[in-house]
Motif scaffolding. Structure first.
Motif, PDB file in Angstrom:
ATOM      1  N   THR A  32       0.840  -1.203   0.000  1.00  0.00           N
ATOM      2  CA  THR A  32       0.000   0.000   0.000  1.00  0.00           C
ATOM      3  C   THR A  32       0.870   1.246   0.000  1.00  0.00           C
ATOM      4  O   THR A  32       0.656   2.169  -0.789  1.00  0.00           O
ATOM      5  N   LYS A  33       1.858   1.269   0.865  1.00  0.00           N
ATOM      6  CA  LYS A  33       2.760   2.425   0.934  1.00  0.00           C
ATOM      7  C   LYS A  33       3.511   2.606  -0.383  1.00  0.00           C
ATOM      8  O   LYS A  33       3.687   3.738  -0.852  1.00  0.00           O
ATOM      9  N   LEU A  34       3.944   1.501  -0.993  1.00  0.00           N
ATOM     10  CA  LEU A  34       4.636   1.594  -2.284  1.00  0.00           C
ATOM     11  C   LEU A  34       3.719   2.146  -3.372  1.00  0.00           C
ATOM     12  O   LEU A  34       4.171   2.882  -4.252  1.00  0.00           O
ATOM     13  N   PHE A  35       2.429   1.774  -3.319  1.00  0.00           N
ATOM     14  CA  PHE A  35       1.487   2.324  -4.292  1.00  0.00           C
ATOM     15  C   PHE A  35       1.455   3.846  -4.199  1.00  0.00           C
ATOM     16  O   PHE A  35       1.483   4.537  -5.213  1.00  0.00           O
ATOM     17  N   TYR A  36       1.412   4.389  -2.982  1.00  0.00           N
ATOM     18  CA  TYR A  36       1.348   5.844  -2.841  1.00  0.00           C
ATOM     19  C   TYR A  36       2.668   6.513  -3.229  1.00  0.00           C
ATOM     20  O   TYR A  36       2.659   7.628  -3.754  1.00  0.00           O
ATOM     21  N   VAL A  37       3.787   5.844  -3.047  1.00  0.00           N
ATOM     22  CA  VAL A  37       5.061   6.364  -3.557  1.00  0.00           C
ATOM     23  C   VAL A  37       4.991   6.422  -5.084  1.00  0.00           C
ATOM     24  O   VAL A  37       5.369   7.421  -5.700  1.00  0.00           O
ATOM     25  N   ILE A  97      -3.826   3.154   7.934  1.00  0.00           N
ATOM     26  CA  ILE A  97      -3.974   2.016   7.034  1.00  0.00           C
ATOM     27  C   ILE A  97      -4.451   0.797   7.827  1.00  0.00           C
ATOM     28  O   ILE A  97      -3.789   0.367   8.767  1.00  0.00           O
ATOM     29  N   LEU A  98      -5.603   0.251   7.434  1.00  0.00           N
ATOM     30  CA  LEU A  98      -6.113  -0.988   8.005  1.00  0.00           C
ATOM     31  C   LEU A  98      -5.998  -2.070   6.938  1.00  0.00           C
ATOM     32  O   LEU A  98      -6.318  -1.825   5.775  1.00  0.00           O
ATOM     33  N   VAL A  99      -5.555  -3.265   7.328  1.00  0.00           N
ATOM     34  CA  VAL A  99      -5.246  -4.315   6.367  1.00  0.00           C
ATOM     35  C   VAL A  99      -5.932  -5.630   6.739  1.00  0.00           C
ATOM     36  O   VAL A  99      -6.005  -5.984   7.912  1.00  0.00           O
TER      37      VAL A  99
END
Length: 160
Positions: A32-37, A97-99
């Protein structure tokens, strides 16, 4: 009996600490974090990182907060290209972020916050809901669906 306790305690302390195994939830949070990067890179003209985080299969989709609908990797990629053209500056970040992960599918929900600049306009701040669905492909979590919208804080029409 009491004489055994100190040697056992020393043995326990002597054992090396093993690192915590990565869980699917941790991997999806990282994806998820990589997607926003990658999203931020696209906003600044570099769409290559999106190719790394997204699946390229025909069943991927994107429902953007601007109202767009894209199905299949080619349309999804083109949608981000258009967004980069329309909003040539800005930043977006996931918050809270909830996963959830189950087998080869998982998702994250979060708040997207940030600001975007229209091609010929002021910087606009936003705070919206987002759902990101991932599929495990060749050992990597790939994004297969993104949906963002502003949501509603109104309780009108809510029934119990």
């Amino acid at each position: 009996m009491l004489g055994l306790a100190p040697p056992l305690a020393q043995t326990a302390r002597a054992q090396p600490q093993t690192p915590k195994a990565s869980t699917a939830e941790d991997e999806i949070r990282d994806a998820t974090k990589l997607f926003y990067v990658a999203f931020n890179s696209a906003l600044h003209g570099d769409l290559d990182p999106l190719s790394t985080v997204w699946s390229h299969r025909p069943d991927v989709s994107n429902l953007s907060a601007a109202g767009g609908w894209a199905a299949g990797w080619n349309e999804v990629h083109e949608g981000f290209r258009n967004m980069a053209r329309l909003y040539p500056d800005g930043r977006i970040a996931p918050q809270i972020i909830l996963v959830v992960a189950d087998g080869a599918i998982g998702f994250s929900v979060c708040r997207e916050t940030g600001q975007l600049r229209l091609a010929e306009g002021p910087m606009v701040k936003f705070n919206q809901r987002s759902t990101n669905i991932f599929r495990l492909e060749d050992g990597k979590w790939k994004l297969i669906h993104h949906h963002a919208d502003s949501g509603s804080t109104s309780l009108q029409g809510v029934t119990r």
